[in-house]
Scaffold this active site. Structure first.
Site, PDB file in Angstrom:
ATOM      1  N   THR A  97       0.843  -1.263   0.183  1.00 42.37           N
ATOM      2  CA  THR A  97      -0.150   0.041   0.094  1.00 42.37           C
ATOM      3  C   THR A  97       0.989   1.159   0.052  1.00 42.37           C
ATOM      4  OG1 THR A  97      -1.793  -1.352   1.347  1.00 42.37           O
ATOM      5  CG2 THR A  97      -1.862   1.284   1.331  1.00 42.37           C
ATOM      6  N   LYS A 172      -7.394   1.003  -2.911  1.00 46.27           N
ATOM      7  CA  LYS A 172      -7.129   0.784  -1.374  1.00 46.27           C
ATOM      8  C   LYS A 172      -7.212   1.840  -0.466  1.00 46.27           C
ATOM      9  CE  LYS A 172      -5.423  -1.657   1.827  1.00 46.27           C
ATOM     10  NZ  LYS A 172      -4.019  -2.191   2.092  1.00 46.27           N
ATOM     11  N   LYS A 240       0.032   5.440   8.420  1.00 49.16           N
ATOM     12  CA  LYS A 240       0.834   5.668   7.214  1.00 49.16           C
ATOM     13  C   LYS A 240      -0.291   5.512   5.871  1.00 49.16           C
ATOM     14  CE  LYS A 240       2.139   2.349   4.599  1.00 49.16           C
ATOM     15  NZ  LYS A 240       1.802   1.568   3.755  1.00 49.16           N
TER      16      LYS A 240
END
Length: 290
Positions: A97, A172, A240
């Site tokens: 990701t 995502k 993150k």
């Protein structure tokens, strides 16, 4: 059977690479900590390499599952990077990701090497990787996706090409935005139940069968109530990911007020020492502060 390199043997990559080998493919692995690569080959077979370049030499397909934008660049670029070892016509699949920006950047560099690049971030957590039932959302050229889809199906329950380069990563982001809100809402519901003297398990047994039901509710409520937060996907990694979401939203003009708020709640969890707790630890924050 395909010749595959797998770069990154964390809680997700380790079992994913194992599924590929178990399906009969020839797999060479690389991990920044070589002891992890040695352990993988001791358990599964296959071979390990000391650098990404060595791992990818002669590979038809290269899968990566590392930590962040900088980690991905480090395994792709440079004299010892994956692209330096890959042959023209091979396909690089990124399961990390990361930002759509680094995806598009590396996609363009890969094209210069004659290599196809598919961004393919994953969802489903450690259990999904171990059981081979991940959800995979992809971006990139249709022809490259068609070539690699049969391999990704080995460790997924759904795998879809959403659109062009970067679109898998953007999907995502949608996934993480949705999860952040769901986990906070579930935490608030369980917190309210406790304050009202209700049996949280009994409450969830009822409400999970109606419109409030979700994967998070079914799979996490008991461990949340038991103060158990060791399910693989850490708060540090979620922050993150949410940072990526909010930076992308700033560029597109999207409004993410709940996401921004939940990100600050995860910051509170980190202050409690929970950076490595899983994302359901939002409930622990409420217990500690409420």
């Amino acid at each position: 059977m395909a010749k595959i390199a797998f770069l990154g043997l964390g809680v997700m990559g380790y079992p994913m690479a194992g599924h590929l080998l178990a399906a009969g493919h020839e797999v060479t692995v690389y991990n920044r900590t070589s002891a992890k690569a040695e352990a993988w080959t001791s358990q599964h077979g296959g071979t390990w390499a000391a650098t990404p370049r060595q791992a990818t030499e002669g590979a038809e397909f290269v899968m990566a599952c590392v930590g962040n934008d900088d980690d991905l660049r480090s395994v792709c670029l440079g004299d010892d990077g994956a692209f330096a070892g890959m042959s023209s016509g091979s396909v690089f699949v990124d399961h990390t990701t990361v930002s759509a920006d680094v995806t598009i950047e590396l996609h363009e560099i890969a094209q210069g090497h004659g290599v196809s690049f598919v961004d393919a971030p994953i969802s489903g957590g450690q259990a999904g990787a171990e059981n081979g039932v991940l959800s995979i959302m992809c971006g990139g050229e249709q022809a490259a996706y068609d070539r690699v889809e049969p391999l990704m199906e080995i460790y997924s329950k759904i795998c879809r090409r959403i659109g062009n380069s970067g679109d898998g990563q953007k999907t995502k982001m949608c996934n993480q935005i949705a999860i952040a809100g769901l986990v906070q809402a579930l935490s608030e519901a369980l917190h309210f139940a406790e304050k009202e003297g209700l049996d949280g398990r009994a409450v969830v047994e009822v409400i999970s069968q109606g419109a409030a039901g979700s994967w998070q509710m079914v799979n996490r409520h008991e461990t949340m109530l038991d103060d158990h937060f060791a399910h693989g996907f850490a708060v540090d990694w979620m922050r993150k990911d949410l940072k990526i979401c909010m930076e992308a939203a700033d560029k597109s003009g999207a409004s993410l007020p709940v996401t921004a708020l939940v990100d600050q709640f995860y910051k509170d969890v980190q202050k409690l020492g929970g950076g490595r707790w899983d994302t359901s630890s939002l409930f622990k924050r409420m217990r500690e502060t409420g």
